[in-house]
Motif scaffolding. Sequence first.
Motif, PDB file in Angstrom:
ATOM      1  N   HIS A   1     -10.260   9.352  -6.276  1.00 15.96           N
ATOM      2  CA  HIS A   1      -8.882  10.183  -6.708  1.00 15.96           C
ATOM      3  C   HIS A   1      -8.206   8.977  -7.280  1.00 15.96           C
ATOM      4  O   HIS A   1      -8.188   7.700  -6.825  1.00 15.96           O
ATOM      5  CB  HIS A   1      -8.362  10.566  -5.453  1.00 15.96           C
ATOM      6  CG  HIS A   1      -9.144  11.309  -4.348  1.00 15.96           C
ATOM      7  ND1 HIS A   1      -9.334  12.785  -5.016  1.00 15.96           N
ATOM      8  CD2 HIS A   1      -9.612  11.371  -3.390  1.00 15.96           C
ATOM      9  CE1 HIS A   1      -9.953  13.385  -4.301  1.00 15.96           C
ATOM     10  NE2 HIS A   1     -10.211  12.582  -3.121  1.00 15.96           N
TER      11      HIS A   1
ATOM     12  N   PHE B   1      -7.832   8.289  -1.091  1.00 13.89           N
ATOM     13  CA  PHE B   1      -6.795   8.975  -0.249  1.00 13.89           C
ATOM     14  C   PHE B   1      -7.439   9.439   0.811  1.00 13.89           C
ATOM     15  O   PHE B   1      -8.557  10.213   0.870  1.00 13.89           O
ATOM     16  CB  PHE B   1      -5.995   9.691  -1.269  1.00 13.89           C
ATOM     17  CG  PHE B   1      -5.559   9.236  -2.557  1.00 13.89           C
ATOM     18  CD1 PHE B   1      -5.026   7.979  -2.524  1.00 13.89           C
ATOM     19  CD2 PHE B   1      -5.534  10.027  -3.493  1.00 13.89           C
ATOM     20  CE1 PHE B   1      -4.276   7.230  -3.515  1.00 13.89           C
ATOM     21  CE2 PHE B   1      -4.843   9.284  -4.888  1.00 13.89           C
ATOM     22  CZ  PHE B   1      -4.307   7.961  -4.627  1.00 13.89           C
ATOM     23  N   GLY B   2      -6.737   8.977   1.970  1.00 17.89           N
ATOM     24  CA  GLY B   2      -7.307   9.817   3.324  1.00 17.89           C
ATOM     25  C   GLY B   2      -8.063   8.639   4.184  1.00 17.89           C
ATOM     26  O   GLY B   2      -8.186   8.864   5.403  1.00 17.89           O
TER      27      GLY B   2
ATOM     28  N   CYS C   1       0.661  -1.125   0.046  1.00 16.99           N
ATOM     29  CA  CYS C   1      -0.028   0.063   0.060  1.00 16.99           C
ATOM     30  C   CYS C   1       0.861   1.307  -0.071  1.00 16.99           C
ATOM     31  O   CYS C   1       0.324   2.399  -0.345  1.00 16.99           O
ATOM     32  CB  CYS C   1      -1.011  -0.155   1.318  1.00 16.99           C
ATOM     33  SG  CYS C   1      -2.376  -1.117   1.018  1.00 16.99           S
TER      34      CYS C   1
ATOM     35  N   ASP D   1      -3.770   8.936  -8.978  1.00 20.43           N
ATOM     36  CA  ASP D   1      -2.614   9.570  -8.961  1.00 20.43           C
ATOM     37  C   ASP D   1      -2.048  10.531 -10.155  1.00 20.43           C
ATOM     38  O   ASP D   1      -2.598   9.878 -11.137  1.00 20.43           O
ATOM     39  CB  ASP D   1      -1.413   8.615  -8.789  1.00 20.43           C
ATOM     40  CG  ASP D   1      -0.127   9.172  -8.334  1.00 20.43           C
ATOM     41  OD1 ASP D   1       0.201  10.208  -8.818  1.00 20.43           O
ATOM     42  OD2 ASP D   1       0.475   8.237  -7.464  1.00 20.43           O
TER      43      ASP D   1
ATOM     44  N   ARG E   1       3.099   3.215  -5.416  1.00 14.01           N
ATOM     45  CA  ARG E   1       2.200   4.020  -6.143  1.00 14.01           C
ATOM     46  C   ARG E   1       1.392   2.830  -6.979  1.00 14.01           C
ATOM     47  O   ARG E   1       1.937   2.071  -7.717  1.00 14.01           O
ATOM     48  CB  ARG E   1       2.558   4.945  -7.296  1.00 14.01           C
ATOM     49  CG  ARG E   1       3.657   5.944  -6.601  1.00 14.01           C
ATOM     50  CD  ARG E   1       4.138   7.083  -7.518  1.00 14.01           C
ATOM     51  NE  ARG E   1       4.810   8.099  -6.984  1.00 14.01           N
ATOM     52  CZ  ARG E   1       5.986   8.217  -6.501  1.00 14.01           C
ATOM     53  NH1 ARG E   1       6.701   7.003  -6.663  1.00 14.01           N
ATOM     54  NH2 ARG E   1       6.726   9.376  -5.891  1.00 14.01           N
TER      55      ARG E   1
ATOM     56  N   GLY F   1      -7.350   4.530  -4.072  1.00 13.96           N
ATOM     57  CA  GLY F   1      -7.699   6.076  -4.819  1.00 13.96           C
ATOM     58  C   GLY F   1      -8.654   6.660  -3.755  1.00 13.96           C
ATOM     59  O   GLY F   1      -8.711   7.854  -3.896  1.00 13.96           O
TER      60      GLY F   1
ATOM     61  N   SER G   1      -7.850   2.925   0.859  1.00 13.82           N
ATOM     62  CA  SER G   1      -7.060   3.961   0.545  1.00 13.82           C
ATOM     63  C   SER G   1      -6.089   3.922  -0.545  1.00 13.82           C
ATOM     64  O   SER G   1      -6.013   5.014  -1.470  1.00 13.82           O
ATOM     65  CB  SER G   1      -6.296   4.564   1.845  1.00 13.82           C
ATOM     66  OG  SER G   1      -5.699   5.726   1.832  1.00 13.82           O
ATOM     67  N   ALA G   2      -5.150   2.809  -0.631  1.00 13.61           N
ATOM     68  CA  ALA G   2      -4.459   2.847  -1.709  1.00 13.61           C
ATOM     69  C   ALA G   2      -5.183   2.426  -2.965  1.00 13.61           C
ATOM     70  O   ALA G   2      -4.321   2.788  -3.977  1.00 13.61           O
ATOM     71  CB  ALA G   2      -3.685   1.219  -1.370  1.00 13.61           C
TER      72      ALA G   2
END
Length: 845
Positions: free
Chosen positions: A225, A200-201, A135, A227, A138, A198, A195-196
């Motif tokens: 989200h 994020f948070g 995780c 990258d 990227r 997309g 979270s990994a």
Amino acid sequence: MGQHIKQEQYEKATQVFVLLQSQHMDNPALHHYFVQIAQSLGSSTDPNLAGFFTSLPCLLQSNVIDFARDKLVAMGDNYQAFEVLFDYIHHFPRHAYKYIIEAVDLLIQMIENGQPENLDRCPRILATELFPRLCKQRLVLALDQKEPCVKSTESKHYLSIPYTLFENYILIGQRYYIQQRQWDNLQTFTCMMVSACGFFGFDRLDTVSHTIRFQYLKEHRLNLHSDDERPKGPDLIDPQQEWHQRAVVAMMCESMTALAQLVIFGYSYYLAVCGMSNPDDASTAKACLIPICALNNIIPPHDPPTRKRPAAGSSDPASKRRKTQGSQALPVPNRGQGKDAECMKGVDHALRILGKAGDCLRHLVGLWQWASSDTKLTGWLAQHCPTWDASIDNCLHLELRKMIDLYQMPFDVKNAVLLVQSDLALSLPSVPGNLALALELSQVICDRIEVERRKERSTEKSDVPAIPFMFAFRVLYNIAIIYLLVGSIQQSSLEIAIILSVFPIPLDLNEVDFMADEVDCGLAANVFQDREFGLMRVDQAGMVARCIKHLVMSLDSETEQKSGLASIDAAMRWDEKAGNMIVLMQYGWRYWITKTNMWHRIQQQIKDKRTFKNRSFLEYVYVEETLQRIQAIHEAGTTVMDIIPPDFASRGSYRHLIVHQPESPRDSQASPYDHDGHPSAGISHQALPTSIEAEPPTSTMPATSPTDDQEHELDDLLPPNDPSSAPPPIYQPTFANQIMPSATMSPSWYSASSQKNAYAAWMSPSFYYSRPATSVQLPERQRQAAGHSDQDSPLSTAAQVTKEIVSRCLEHRMDRYSPRVTPQRMRHVLHRFLKSMVLNGNSDV
């Protein structure tokens, strides 16, 4: 090279290493040395060799790792190959992207091979070591099914992984934490993996409420989200395809998150229902929470009825010594009030958990509804889920079942998830399909418990946690409630009878427990009066009282559903149900006669019918006051009580049940039998009527060897052998009748012309019920000899003969058995009765 390494002259050692690699790679000794170098990172025995490997350039390090991995895999030592990769990942985290997917694949292959040591260690390493490191890389999740790979652009490295493979990664990790029952770690792991993907948070929300997490997922569903530095160029996808990919990934992440949360809440609910939420109380209290969504159907009336005084008892001296107990008012036990009541302990906590589990299912339903409303996703959904053309609820149910099976949950955890799903469906009975789903899930739990108990009986040790004492009975009670809600009262009664036939009944169970149940039900009804579903805490005694009440009320409702006494068959069914109710009401007898109108209704119905035929219930009645009340009805003389149990006639000669009477000369001359009950020598068989031309037949029911108590009971009923007394008229109970009837004796007479023998079941139950109590009409010569007039009806004769037999039977049971009855015997009697009831119920269903 070894000398240079010992002296820490790593530059010279490197030169020699390059030379050997280019010219002598076919040397087996060099192969072994290269493996030693690769394994040096995980060993503290040779720090110089580890230092040499660390000093090598990145490319040479990769060459060593690749060679050692391939060599060990070729040798069949996959775990050593994995350790080489893992040590490199651990010591060189910047280059972890090179080997982390390969390391994961090696462990998954070892899990699939099924070796026991791998099944224990590999999931733990994946969940606690590799996936957290993965995780931190990227990640780009792809829709295609290509192999995972490393992609680089502008000195940035990405791991491209098919979303289905990453979904499998999440599943493996969740499965490990579920099997270990590490619920906090399960939640943290799920948030990290999502979270990994997309969101994020999302990993920072592992400690907040589940509703906040669900809301976060819903808000970021459409703008998931990704990258900003993802690969460009040939791998660039068009915006529509990218949106499709994000939507599919969002569905996967939200489904896995909600399902993991459902498992957590399901196990908490399971502990709350079984009374194990507090470990300190679990060892002492045997209690559970039962559903009360059908209170109006299963709670007896609270107002005591106005009853008639029972008829006077027998004039026999033994009867005079017995006095009917007074119907004193039962004290109302103090069970507390509101949420502090005994029946409400743990209920609020359990319902809060159930509500949270409902949030998980509602989120899943909303997610699938969102997906079904978007035409861009319907094609993928139809391919991903073969049942997509069905309704959303059915499709979601099938997907849940499939995912639950994939989790490979421990026995108790899977039972917990099935339980919470069943109770969620039961909590909304008005929603179409919910009761069917609740019934299906409850039956699955019962099947699982039965399979597991068979395994326990066949093996000495079992790794499965012990089934909570009340859990299996609680699931059966659920099934009974469901049948009650859909109107299948007979099946509901059968389920309750199954519970009581095997439930360990407390020895001190009495009317106080039944009164406590009434108070608890009243409290629960006030708390949940405006809701379709509630819970109530019951202990061991409370469960028995609740089930007996449920069964009595169900039997009473069954009789009302049979259209009263519209036919003789219906009357027979009522007699059977009424007898069953009398047997059950022995427990808490004072409660039934003072706080309900059940006995009054049964008594009045028997009097109104003027006949009562049930030859099986009396052998289960031992409470003296119950026998006294039956005796009062019988001796009033207005009702023919055909209630002699078959075991009273098991000796094969029913004449012993009649008291001898003085013989007159006319009686002696007219009797066609000698003192032993056989035809007199001076009378030919042709002179005998067909109804008595042979020795009195024995019972057609299956012969059973009587118990000691039954033998004593029969011995006490034998009359004194007085040769001077005349033989009495033959009494033959109707259950043993083998005589051809006349067509005028029953409105439901069946033709017997095709019958081959006397044991054929040629007549209907209606016919049996319509017969006189004696079943054998005395011949005209005997009737005149005995002093009967031609106007004497068979029914009046039957009543005269039967009354004395029934009186002797009741007196004997009260004198011999009632004083000796103990709680252990009563429990045994009830279990025997209920097992018989279950067998009869299964044959009827």
